[in-house]
Write an enzyme that holds these catalytic residues in place. Structure first.
Site, PDB file in Angstrom:
ATOM      1  N   CYS A   1      -6.256   2.128   5.030  1.00  0.00           N
ATOM      2  CA  CYS A   1      -6.999   0.935   5.439  1.00  0.00           C
ATOM      3  C   CYS A   1      -6.687   0.645   6.907  1.00  0.00           C
ATOM      4  O   CYS A   1      -5.821   1.284   7.521  1.00  0.00           O
ATOM      5  CB  CYS A   1      -6.644  -0.261   4.554  1.00  0.00           C
ATOM      6  SG  CYS A   1      -5.017  -0.979   4.914  1.00  0.00           S
TER       7      CYS A   1
ATOM      8  N   GLU B   1       0.933   3.860   1.743  1.00  0.00           N
ATOM      9  CA  GLU B   1       1.437   4.318   3.034  1.00  0.00           C
ATOM     10  C   GLU B   1       2.697   3.552   3.430  1.00  0.00           C
ATOM     11  O   GLU B   1       3.652   4.126   3.964  1.00  0.00           O
ATOM     12  CB  GLU B   1       0.366   4.117   4.120  1.00  0.00           C
ATOM     13  CG  GLU B   1      -0.896   4.935   3.896  1.00  0.00           C
ATOM     14  CD  GLU B   1      -1.921   4.219   3.021  1.00  0.00           C
ATOM     15  OE1 GLU B   1      -1.511   3.330   2.222  1.00  0.00           O
ATOM     16  OE2 GLU B   1      -3.102   4.537   3.135  1.00  0.00           O
TER      17      GLU B   1
ATOM     18  N   HIS C   1       0.834  -1.199   0.000  1.00  0.00           N
ATOM     19  CA  HIS C   1       0.000   0.000   0.000  1.00  0.00           C
ATOM     20  C   HIS C   1       0.873   1.254   0.000  1.00  0.00           C
ATOM     21  O   HIS C   1       2.018   1.228   0.429  1.00  0.00           O
ATOM     22  CB  HIS C   1      -0.926  -0.007   1.218  1.00  0.00           C
ATOM     23  CG  HIS C   1      -2.137  -0.887   1.030  1.00  0.00           C
ATOM     24  ND1 HIS C   1      -3.197  -0.907   1.894  1.00  0.00           N
ATOM     25  CD2 HIS C   1      -2.432  -1.762   0.042  1.00  0.00           C
ATOM     26  CE1 HIS C   1      -4.119  -1.757   1.464  1.00  0.00           C
ATOM     27  NE2 HIS C   1      -3.674  -2.295   0.348  1.00  0.00           N
TER      28      HIS C   1
ATOM     29  N   CYS D   1      -2.914  -0.368   7.525  1.00  0.00           N
ATOM     30  CA  CYS D   1      -1.998   0.766   7.389  1.00  0.00           C
ATOM     31  C   CYS D   1      -2.177   1.755   8.534  1.00  0.00           C
ATOM     32  O   CYS D   1      -1.193   2.297   9.054  1.00  0.00           O
ATOM     33  CB  CYS D   1      -2.212   1.471   6.055  1.00  0.00           C
ATOM     34  SG  CYS D   1      -1.612   0.524   4.638  1.00  0.00           S
TER      35      CYS D   1
END
Length: 190
Positions: free
Chosen positions: A97, A68, A66, A100
């Site tokens: 999410c 992040e 992801h 994260c």
DNA sequence: ATTTTCAAT
């Protein structure tokens, strides 16, 4: 296994920005997340340098990273130093999410010298309580979580898009969606 | 007023 360290991009194409950051509720098929960032390095209470760039989530055959986590791995590897303070600002197309949010909260708990502000265009799976809890856990760790408004989109356009001198053209419904999302976020964080 | 949405089918 450590995720591969990738350097951020400098900017994104106009079409990518308009598609990925559009904040309308009918904006579907946004199957990516883009994260624009600024990192202010602060010494003796004044900013001494800036880093800016753009990440998107990485999809490989075996790994999904992801946006992040892409940022955090780059930041830890290339930037982070214990005796320096940082003000980090993210502009993300989707909000973090659950996983994260947890990772970021944990990272910030271990690094009191890093301050984070998140502006997000849209709220990711915000109808699910556990995703809502993720946002709350960030907020409780001192992260400022906000919805992107016109000025934030314009700022991103000017700083992170190969705009060729073209001005930012807001889409119809930007302000209405902003107001809705802002209200929704406030309900979540309460 | 609120979705399939860091894909997979």
């Amino acid at each position: 296994m450590n995720p591969q360290i990738r350097n951020p991009m400098k900017a994104m194409d106009p079409g990518t920005f308009y598609f990925q950051f559009k904040n309308l509720w009918e904006a579907n098929n946004r199957n990516e997340t883009w994260l624009c960032f600024t990192v202010e390095v602060i010494k003796q209470r004044s900013t001494v340098s800036w880093e800016t760039g753009v990440f998107r989530n990485q999809v490989d055959l075996e790994t999904h990273c992801h946006a992040e986590r892409c940022f955090l791995s780059w930041f830890c590897e290339d930037i982070l130093s214990p005796n320096t303070d940082y003000q980090v600002t993210w502009y993300t197309s989707w909000s973090p999410c659950l996983d994260c949010a947890g990772e970021v909260a944990e990272f910030l708990a271990r690094h009191n010298n890093v301050m984070l502000t998140i502006y997000t265009a849209r709220l990711y799976y915000s109808q699910y309580p556990n995703y809502q809890q993720g946002l709350r856990s960030l907020s409780e760790k001192g992260v400022s979580v906000k919805i992107m408004d016109y000025e934030d989109f314009k700022y991103c356009w000017e700083k992170f898009v190969y705009d060729d001198g073209e001005p930012f053209k807001p889409w119809k419904g930007l302000k209405t969606s902003f107001r809705f999302l802002k209200r929704r976020l406030r309900e979540i964080l309460q």
